[in-house]
Design an enzyme around this catalytic site. Structure first.
Site, PDB file in Angstrom:
ATOM      1  N   HIS A  80       0.837  -1.203   0.000  1.00  0.00           N
ATOM      2  CA  HIS A  80       0.000   0.000   0.000  1.00  0.00           C
ATOM      3  C   HIS A  80       0.871   1.252   0.000  1.00  0.00           C
ATOM      4  O   HIS A  80       0.633   2.189  -0.768  1.00  0.00           O
ATOM      5  CB  HIS A  80      -0.911  -0.019   1.229  1.00  0.00           C
ATOM      6  CG  HIS A  80      -1.812   1.163   1.336  1.00  0.00           C
ATOM      7  ND1 HIS A  80      -3.164   1.101   1.061  1.00  0.00           N
ATOM      8  CD2 HIS A  80      -1.562   2.458   1.685  1.00  0.00           C
ATOM      9  CE1 HIS A  80      -3.701   2.302   1.238  1.00  0.00           C
ATOM     10  NE2 HIS A  80      -2.746   3.142   1.619  1.00  0.00           N
ATOM     11  N   GLU A  81       1.896   1.254   0.840  1.00  0.00           N
ATOM     12  CA  GLU A  81       2.801   2.403   0.885  1.00  0.00           C
ATOM     13  C   GLU A  81       3.578   2.550  -0.417  1.00  0.00           C
ATOM     14  O   GLU A  81       3.786   3.661  -0.911  1.00  0.00           O
ATOM     15  CB  GLU A  81       3.761   2.264   2.067  1.00  0.00           C
ATOM     16  CG  GLU A  81       3.091   2.193   3.424  1.00  0.00           C
ATOM     17  CD  GLU A  81       2.228   3.406   3.715  1.00  0.00           C
ATOM     18  OE1 GLU A  81       2.531   4.491   3.191  1.00  0.00           O
ATOM     19  OE2 GLU A  81       1.245   3.274   4.454  1.00  0.00           O
ATOM     20  N   HIS A 137       1.690   4.489  -3.093  1.00  0.00           N
ATOM     21  CA  HIS A 137       1.789   5.954  -3.099  1.00  0.00           C
ATOM     22  C   HIS A 137       3.009   6.412  -3.895  1.00  0.00           C
ATOM     23  O   HIS A 137       2.958   7.406  -4.621  1.00  0.00           O
ATOM     24  CB  HIS A 137       1.880   6.489  -1.671  1.00  0.00           C
ATOM     25  CG  HIS A 137       0.585   6.484  -0.929  1.00  0.00           C
ATOM     26  ND1 HIS A 137      -0.535   7.159  -1.374  1.00  0.00           N
ATOM     27  CD2 HIS A 137       0.217   5.879   0.238  1.00  0.00           C
ATOM     28  CE1 HIS A 137      -1.529   6.977  -0.520  1.00  0.00           C
ATOM     29  NE2 HIS A 137      -1.098   6.205   0.463  1.00  0.00           N
ATOM     30  N   GLU A 171      -6.303   6.535  -1.445  1.00  0.00           N
ATOM     31  CA  GLU A 171      -6.245   5.342  -0.594  1.00  0.00           C
ATOM     32  C   GLU A 171      -6.857   4.135  -1.293  1.00  0.00           C
ATOM     33  O   GLU A 171      -6.378   3.005  -1.144  1.00  0.00           O
ATOM     34  CB  GLU A 171      -6.959   5.615   0.733  1.00  0.00           C
ATOM     35  CG  GLU A 171      -6.263   6.630   1.616  1.00  0.00           C
ATOM     36  CD  GLU A 171      -4.828   6.228   1.927  1.00  0.00           C
ATOM     37  OE1 GLU A 171      -4.604   5.083   2.343  1.00  0.00           O
ATOM     38  OE2 GLU A 171      -3.936   7.067   1.729  1.00  0.00           O
TER      39      GLU A 171
END
Length: 344
Positions: free
Chosen positions: A191-192, A195, A240
């Site tokens: 997930h990070e 970004h 997100e």
């Protein structure tokens, strides 16, 4: 990640609220969550085994090599709301220049030293199992692995920092590692990485400053109109959703990502083995039904409009639906199976 402005990019994921960081004046979120889900294959890194009252992590390896997305582009998995809201932000005159003036080298240095000076750098020779999870996740997403730091904290959290001209890094808290299985932890890292892959950049910085609300610049709140604040929050929620997709591309099992969101909503290590992903998805559908009336729609909008992250049940429903979409299945068909299975 190449950031177009000289500004920190702070990705504080899986949170709705925060506590004050004394040295920076930023609010850091109180909770972050990934919970275990059933998988058809085992995971590189740490498995979780319950012994008495304690969870003992043991090294395991994948039974089947993961799929690699060698030609993956950010727009291949970017959520349509992310695309739409990014275009709207880019259309705001002077916002990028304002970011350069607001966020300078002093802020960069403070944030860099705050994270690096109080953490342990992960490498092949330091927490090598965790290093293996990051390297594999980055390989799957076709992105260079950033640095990874582990920081002692009772607040489960993970975030990303990208500074212009410096290598980006991810920070995970020790309590988060204790809370998660290896599959869940790798999904958090993915997930990070999402970004960074999507170059969320200055918009993520602005959104975090607004939503975390503690940046020490006089009259900052008066400088940005409410409409801009709402637009940034809307963009952050959509970003997100994009990064949840990145987590799925690495986990390659929607139940892993859904169970993450379930634990975020109401999980802890002592009850993790009692949580039911299918029941949580049914709960998400009941939320949609309850909010389908005019009054329900109004309440839902009021409930979510000022949040930095979509509600966990909505994120669960979104990722479940995307896992069954032609878009996701097409990406899987394009991917190549990794030739070897690593053990860490």
């Amino acid at each position: 990640m190449a950031v177009s402005v000289s500004a920190p990019v702070l990705s504080l994921c899986y949170n709705q609220s925060g506590e004050l960081s004394r040295s920076l004046g930023y609010r850091l979120p109180k909770k972050v969550g990934f919970s275990s889900g059933r998988r058809s294959v085992s995971y590189i890194g740490f498995g979780a085994e319950k012994v008495g009252r304690f969870r003992v992590r043991v090294p395991i390896c994948r039974a089947v090599p993961p799929l690699l997305f060698k030609d993956l582009d950010a727009d291949d998995f970017r959520h349509p709301f992310d695309k739409q809201n990014t275009l709207l932000l880019r259309a705001i005159p002077g916002l990028n220049e304002f970011g350069k003036a607001l966020l300078g080298s002093m802020t960069e240095q403070i944030m860099l030293l705050e994270n690096i000076g109080t953490s342990v750098l992960v490498s092949k020779n330091q927490l090598s199992d965790l290093h293996g999870l990051l390297v594999e996740a980055a390989e799957i997403l076709n992105i260079e692995a950033p640095d990874l730091y582990v920081r002692q904290s009772p607040v489960p959290n993970a975030y990303t920092l990208a500074i212009s001209g410096k290598k980006p890094f991810i920070v995970v808290h020790t309590s988060l590692i204790e809370l998660l299985t290896s599959a869940e932890l790798q999904a958090v890292l993915a997930h990070e990485l999402g970004h960074l892959k999507c170059d969320h950049g200055v918009w993520l910085t602005f959104a975090n400053i607004l939503t975390l609300g503690a940046y020490t610049v006089p009259a900052f709140g008066q400088m940005i109109a409410r409409t801009l604040e709402e637009q940034l929050l809307r963009w952050l929620r959509s970003a997100e959703l994009t990064c949840d997709r990145a987590a799925l591309l690495v986990a390659q099992d929607p139940k892993v990502v859904v169970s993450v969101l379930m634990k975020l909503a109401g999980g802890c290590p002592s009850i993790a083995d009692q949580l039911n992903v299918d029941a949580f998805l049914e709960q998400a559908r009941s939320y949609d039904k309850a909010s389908s009336s005019p009054l329900g729609w109004y309440i839902r909008n009021a409930q979510t409009s000022q949040l930095s992250h979509p509600l966990p049940v909505l994120r669960a429903r979104e990722i479940d639906e995307w896992s069954r979409s032609l878009e996701y299945k097409s990406l899987l068909k394009r991917a190549n199976r990794k030739s070897t299975v690593q053990k860490v």
